[in-house]
Design a protein around this motif. Structure first.
Motif, short mmCIF file in Angstrom:
data_model
loop_
_atom_site.label_atom_id
_atom_site.label_comp_id
_atom_site.label_asym_id
_atom_site.label_seq_id
_atom_site.Cartn_x
_atom_site.Cartn_y
_atom_site.Cartn_z
N MET A 1 0.84 -1.17 0.00
CA MET A 1 0.00 0.00 0.00
C MET A 1 0.88 1.24 0.00
O MET A 1 1.95 1.25 0.58
CB MET A 1 -0.91 0.03 1.22
N THR A 2 0.35 2.27 -0.61
CA THR A 2 1.04 3.55 -0.64
C THR A 2 0.18 4.56 0.09
O THR A 2 -1.03 4.62 -0.11
CB THR A 2 1.27 4.00 -2.09
N TYR A 3 0.83 5.35 0.95
CA TYR A 3 0.11 6.33 1.75
C TYR A 3 0.63 7.73 1.47
O TYR A 3 1.79 7.92 1.10
CB TYR A 3 0.27 6.03 3.24
N LEU A 4 -0.22 8.69 1.70
CA LEU A 4 0.10 10.10 1.60
C LEU A 4 -0.11 10.71 2.97
O LEU A 4 -1.12 10.42 3.63
CB LEU A 4 -0.83 10.78 0.59
N ILE A 5 0.83 11.53 3.41
CA ILE A 5 0.67 12.25 4.67
C ILE A 5 0.16 13.64 4.32
O ILE A 5 0.83 14.40 3.64
CB ILE A 5 1.99 12.34 5.45
N ASP A 6 -1.04 13.95 4.79
CA ASP A 6 -1.65 15.25 4.59
C ASP A 6 -1.60 15.95 5.95
O ASP A 6 -2.34 15.58 6.86
CB ASP A 6 -3.10 15.08 4.12
N ALA A 7 -0.70 16.92 6.07
CA ALA A 7 -0.51 17.56 7.37
C ALA A 7 -0.49 19.08 7.22
O ALA A 7 0.08 19.62 6.28
CB ALA A 7 0.81 17.10 7.99
N TRP A 8 -1.14 19.72 8.17
CA TRP A 8 -1.09 21.16 8.28
C TRP A 8 -0.89 21.46 9.76
O TRP A 8 -1.83 21.47 10.54
CB TRP A 8 -2.37 21.78 7.76
N LEU A 9 0.37 21.65 10.13
CA LEU A 9 0.72 21.77 11.54
C LEU A 9 0.82 23.20 12.04
O LEU A 9 0.80 23.43 13.25
CB LEU A 9 2.04 21.05 11.80
N ASP A 10 0.95 24.16 11.14
CA ASP A 10 1.16 25.55 11.56
C ASP A 10 -0.11 26.39 11.43
O ASP A 10 -0.09 27.50 10.93
CB ASP A 10 2.31 26.18 10.79
N ARG A 11 -1.20 25.85 11.91
CA ARG A 11 -2.48 26.57 11.90
C ARG A 11 -3.10 26.46 13.29
O ARG A 11 -2.66 25.64 14.11
CB ARG A 11 -3.40 26.02 10.83
N PRO A 12 -4.12 27.26 13.57
CA PRO A 12 -4.72 27.22 14.92
C PRO A 12 -5.26 25.83 15.30
O PRO A 12 -5.19 25.45 16.45
CB PRO A 12 -5.86 28.23 14.82
N GLN A 13 -5.79 25.10 14.35
CA GLN A 13 -6.28 23.74 14.59
C GLN A 13 -5.47 22.77 13.74
O GLN A 13 -5.93 22.33 12.68
CB GLN A 13 -7.77 23.63 14.24
N TYR A 15 -3.64 19.53 12.08
CA TYR A 15 -4.08 18.16 11.86
C TYR A 15 -3.07 17.41 11.02
O TYR A 15 -2.21 18.00 10.36
CB TYR A 15 -5.47 18.11 11.19
N LEU A 16 -3.18 16.11 11.05
CA LEU A 16 -2.40 15.23 10.19
C LEU A 16 -3.30 14.05 9.85
O LEU A 16 -3.94 13.49 10.73
CB LEU A 16 -1.14 14.75 10.93
N HIS A 17 -3.36 13.73 8.57
CA HIS A 17 -4.13 12.59 8.09
C HIS A 17 -3.19 11.68 7.31
O HIS A 17 -2.29 12.15 6.62
CB HIS A 17 -5.25 13.02 7.14
N ILE A 18 -3.43 10.39 7.41
CA ILE A 18 -2.76 9.41 6.55
C ILE A 18 -3.82 8.94 5.58
O ILE A 18 -4.88 8.45 5.98
CB ILE A 18 -2.19 8.23 7.35
N VAL A 19 -3.52 9.11 4.28
CA VAL A 19 -4.49 8.82 3.22
C VAL A 19 -3.97 7.67 2.37
O VAL A 19 -2.80 7.64 1.98
CB VAL A 19 -4.69 10.08 2.33
N ASP A 20 -4.85 6.71 2.06
CA ASP A 20 -4.53 5.62 1.15
C ASP A 20 -4.54 6.20 -0.26
O ASP A 20 -5.57 6.68 -0.73
CB ASP A 20 -5.58 4.51 1.28
N CYS A 21 -3.40 6.19 -0.93
CA CYS A 21 -3.29 6.80 -2.26
C CYS A 21 -4.17 6.11 -3.29
O CYS A 21 -4.65 6.74 -4.23
CB CYS A 21 -1.84 6.79 -2.74
N ARG A 22 -4.40 4.83 -3.14
CA ARG A 22 -5.19 4.08 -4.12
C ARG A 22 -6.66 4.46 -4.05
O ARG A 22 -7.31 4.66 -5.07
CB ARG A 22 -5.01 2.58 -3.90
N THR A 23 -7.19 4.56 -2.85
CA THR A 23 -8.63 4.80 -2.69
C THR A 23 -8.97 6.24 -2.31
O THR A 23 -10.12 6.65 -2.46
CB THR A 23 -9.21 3.88 -1.60
#
Length: 82
Positions: A1-13, A15-23
């Motif tokens: 499986m291949t994953y994408l890290i979607d992160a936005w750490l320098d905002r008031p709220q 977050y970090l998500h791990i997303v399955d690139c295939r689906t």
């Protein structure tokens, strides 16, 4: 499986998500309190997210998934990964 890290750490709220690139499905979600706990434990160094080394990113994703499973086993948490 291949994953994408979607992160936005320098905002008031942050977050970090791990997303399955295939689906495109979000496999794991981390909110501000999760990210703070990971930082306090020394498990998350934001500079690692800029790495282009596959082995480094693979280890980070492994660590994040392990954190999710450990969090899911806590009595106060009601569900699994997301």
């Amino acid at each position: 499986m291949t994953y994408l890290i979607d992160a936005w750490l320098d905002r008031p709220q942050p977050y970090l998500h791990i997303v399955d690139c295939r689906t495109g499905a979000v496999c794991a979600r981390f909110d501000a309190s999760d990210l703070e706990e990971l930082r306090e434990q020394g498990e998350l160094d934001p500079t690692v997210l800029n790495s282009s080394e596959p082995a480094v990113l693979k280890e980070l994703i492994r660590t994040l998934f392990l954190f999710c499973y450990a969090r899911a086993l806590r009595p106060s948490h009601g569900g699994l990964l997301t």
